[in-house]
Structures are given as structure tokens and as C-alpha cells.
Design an enzyme around this catalytic site. Sequence first.
Site, short mmCIF file in Angstrom:
data_model
loop_
_atom_site.label_atom_id
_atom_site.label_comp_id
_atom_site.label_asym_id
_atom_site.label_seq_id
_atom_site.Cartn_x
_atom_site.Cartn_y
_atom_site.Cartn_z
N CYS A 340 0.70 -1.31 -0.13
CA CYS A 340 0.08 -0.32 0.64
C CYS A 340 0.85 1.16 -0.57
CB CYS A 340 -1.30 -0.32 0.52
SG CYS A 340 -2.67 1.03 1.11
N HIS A 431 -3.83 -5.09 1.06
CA HIS A 431 -3.73 -5.89 2.88
C HIS A 431 -4.30 -6.95 2.52
CE1 HIS A 431 -1.97 -1.79 3.57
NE2 HIS A 431 -3.71 -0.91 3.91
#
Length: 508
Positions: A340, A431
Site C-alpha cells: 500500500c 492488505h
Amino acid sequence: MTAGLLIAGTTSDAGKSVLTAGICRWLHRNGVRVAPFKAQNMSNNSVVVVASDGRGGEIGRAQAMQAEACGVAPDLRFNPVLLKPGSDRSSQVILLGEAIDTVTAGNYRSLRPKLAETAYATLTDLRADYDAVICEGAGSPAEINLREGDFVNMGLARRFGLPTLVVGDIDRGGVFAAFFGTLALLSAEDQALVAGFVINKFRGDLGLLQPGNDMITAVTGRPVHGVLPFHRDVWLDAEDSLAYGTTLGRPGPPQGREWLRVAVIRLPRISNATDAEALAAEPGVRVHLTVEPGDVADADLVVLPGSKATVSDLAWLRETGLAGAVLAHAAAGKPLLGVCGGFQMLAESIDDEVESGHGTVPGLGLLPVGITFAARKTLAHSAGAGLGAPVRGYEIHHGLVSAGDPEPLLRYADGRPEGAVAGNVYGTHWHGAFESDEFRRRFLTVAAAQAGRHGFTVAQDTRYATIRERALDVLGDLVAEHLDTEALWRLLEKGAPPGLPFVAPGAP
């Protein structure tokens, strides 16, 4: 039942989240329809919940873990207000899953009545749907500078008449002083709901502790309802990366001849540090959180995790010398993973007019992509494949790949590319991807080879979902074996006992 209980703490990280999860699991085992609730959480560790209308929203990861303990799916109502700090002075406000504002301590006050109203309405709704709702407080109820307008600690307890247990971490020392001080700083009306104490993380002889328990009961009129022992398997789903210490989890011995050493850089605004937990669950994988360039130099695999302030944390990497260590690690041919915000830092450029307002800044230039921040946050559950294995994850990000055509690390189920690979450098916005067992094994096998750890062998029988479920069972066992469960039943059925004594001086 009164359908409610509040778990408060003497401090942050006293054990509120794990005690709440343990009580939830114990009640679930006993056939109670139970739900968790945290009126307001401050954490950058969040998960995506997809509402019934298909809209994605965020709640604290700890509340998702507590939902698992209850045997129910995560629900936006379990954490109606989530504050995600982006700096020392500002936080993004997530209300029922949706980002509505960015506030400072000053203008938060004007928003607080709306947040409180939503939290109260949400808990009322949950109490109608469940037999019991176990509420978790935030920080300490004795933060007297914040008591006015409080709707997550004693303000919540007063509104709903919730009996309250105060948990303290004896590992930090001073637990009895913390119990007494917490109670003595509350008003008489608040004290009337504090029904007892729970000691957390005890190591040693209970016989030596008992005189302290007797004395705190004598001076406060409230019993210690249990002493939870320190347990090394209770480490998953921390609300704050600082709760991890330095080494994550309890790594089992390697299957092969060598360990794989993983350094996760503890960014100032690290988010979803829980991504590293799946790596730490593997035998022979030592996961170390660090801010030291020397640790990066010694690592086999380096991980740049998520960040709530990508551009600011990238500047911090450069200021501390960590950026140079990361570049040297990659130049040596050793594997580097960005997740991310960490993925975005590895790009050639970052154009951010949304989160930081800094415009276009240079990235570390290790992946051939450009990143642009969009005003609307991507919130989604995602599924696909990577390295020839199925992968599931979730996405929480403003930054999007806007330039470059790299080799993807993953592909969505519909074939769209995701992430990037450039030799020994990897990036993904997903994630939770490493919770997919076969993908994690294949990635670690490739990473070990690139690091020259040819004696490392990945285990074939590690099941991350099983490890998580086992951890929740451990919490339920701790509650069943070490707490006065008959007293818990009485509190749930009848509320705080009447006539609890007032402890001076109390708050005005």
C-alpha cells in the site's frame, strides 16, 4: 441480560481489546448472541467491511477480530467512529465506515456531538439485535481533561447504565495504584458503575499477589474479578504497532537449516502493520520492526508497510538514512516488498494533492510506476491470483497507479493487473494478501532464494486462519479459567451492584 458491559483500562494497551475478545468468545461458546462495540477507535489498523448495500467501509481491525470471536461477520456498527491519525495534530474521521472529515484537536470538539449521537444510536440498534454487546473503552476513563463530551468510556457507560470492569497491565508495574487512581478521579456517578478490576499479563506466584488484591478490594469496595496470565500466543491484531515490541510474534524453529530475517520499517504513521503478522506466523521467519538502518542492512527481506501519510513518511525515510539503506538492500539483489503506502514509496513519482497536498514528489524509483492520489478512497475486498496461487485481500488507499506498465505481482479475478514486480522489488496495494497460505509460501520461497538463504525451507502445513482461530480460543480459555465468570454473568444480567462506595476525591 442488561445486554451490555464496558471494558475500560487504566491505560492504552492495558488489555481492553483482548479481554473484550476473550469475553466475546466465552459468551459465544455459551450460546449467547454477542457482538463487540467500540464507540470511537483511534488506529491506523483497519479492515474493509462491505455493507448490505454493497458499499465498502472501514472499522478498526481489533473490532473485526472481536467479531470473529463472536462468530459473526464484521459490521460497520461495531466501530461507528474511527479516527486515523495522519500527523501529530490531525486525524481522518471515519463515520460508519465513510471518511467524512479531517480534524484537529480544536475542531474535533465541534464535530463530537454528531459523532456521539451516531455512536449512541448505533449501540441502541445493536442491543436490539443481540443478547449482549461487549463494549471496549478507549485509552483511560480517568483522562479528566477529556471527560466532558466523552462517549466512549464512562460517558457511554452512564448513557446505557453499563457495568464497567477496569483492566490493568501488571507487566508495566503499579497496577494497584493505577486501579485506585482511576477510580478516585471519577465522579460519584461514574464510580457507581465501576464494578471491579481485572489484572492482565501476570507472571509469577498468585499467592504473592493475593494480598494486593485483598487490599485494593478493601480500599475501593470492588473485587478483582480475575488475574489473566501473560500468554505468548496473544499478539495478533494489535491496534497499534507499538504494542508489538520489536520482534513480532513467537517464531517457531525453521524447517530447514536457516532462518529468514525480515525487517519491517516502523514508519511514523504506519498503517495496517498487521500485514506482517502472517509472515511472522511462519516457522523460521523472524519479523523485526525497526527504525534502524543497520537492521535493514542485516535483513534478508525488507518490508515497507502501509502508511497514513505516504509523502511525509517517505521524507522521514530520507531524513533518517533509512531510504539509503533500503536502496542499498535492493541494489544488493535482496528482496524488498512494499504494501500500500510502502508500494507507493517505491514508485518513480507520487502526485499527492489529497493526503499531503505536496503535489508531485520523487519516489524511491525502484518500481517503474507513477502514483496519483484520488480524492475518493478505494475500499474493497479483492480476490485473484499471484505467483500461480489464489490470493484474497482488501484495499484501503487513495493512491492509484497512473503511469507505467509493470509486470504485475497479482491479478484480479477478471485478469486486471495489480501491483508491480521489478526483479527483486515487489509492490501491492492489497492488505491481507499474505494471509493466503499458498501465495505466502511461494513468495517467501522466492524471497529466500533472492536473499541467498538457500537453507530456508517454507513450512507446508501453516494455516493462518487456523492460527487466528486458535488465538481466539486461547482468549476464551483465559476468560473461562482465570476470571470469575459467575460474577460476569451477574453483571450482564443485573448490572453494577447497588451501593458501591465512593472513593475520594472524585471528579467534580
